[in-house]
Design a protein around this motif. Structure first.
Motif: not given
Length: 127
Positions: A66-85
């Protein structure tokens, strides 16, 4: 409770859980050495961390993170079976990274992240 007492409590808890892992034949402390300074609750590492630069890939085979952003701006990139989301996070927003899914963070604006990371078997791979 003072910061000193909280840090002491974390060190004691970390030592006790490390000893228990050794007795049970589990690996030592997590692959991420910075986890030594965070709290451990029922096998979940809990902490907040200042993030200034993007990370490499990591994966948690012991459960969902579980990830929660407190400040700033982030992208989380998931590798779902070779396809990035990509999941874009603004302050106050969170994401659930499913067990066994490789992921990384791309820092758009430096900030702080609150995390709940399961287990002590985090795996890493280069970009």
């Amino acid at each position: 409770m003072s910061i000193f007492l909280r840090r002491a409590a974390v060190h004691v808890l970390t030592a006790v859980t490390g000893a228990a892992r050794a007795l049970l034949g589990r690996k030592g402390l997590p692959a991420q050495p910075l986890f030594r300074s965070f709290g451990l609750y029922r096998g979940i590492y809990i902490g907040g961390i200042a993030m200034k630069q993007s990370t490499g890939w990591e994966m948690h085979p012991d459960g969902d993170e579980v990830l929660t952003l407190l400040s700033g701006q982030f992208d989380i990139v998931l590798d779902e079976g070779g396809v990035e989301r990509t999941i874009a996070l603004a302050p106050g927003q969170g994401a659930l990274v499913p067990r066994g899914v490789w992921h990384r963070m791309v820092i758009k604006v430096p900030g702080e992240l609150l995390f709940l990371t399961p287990g002590d078997t985090t795996e890493h791979r280069p970009l």
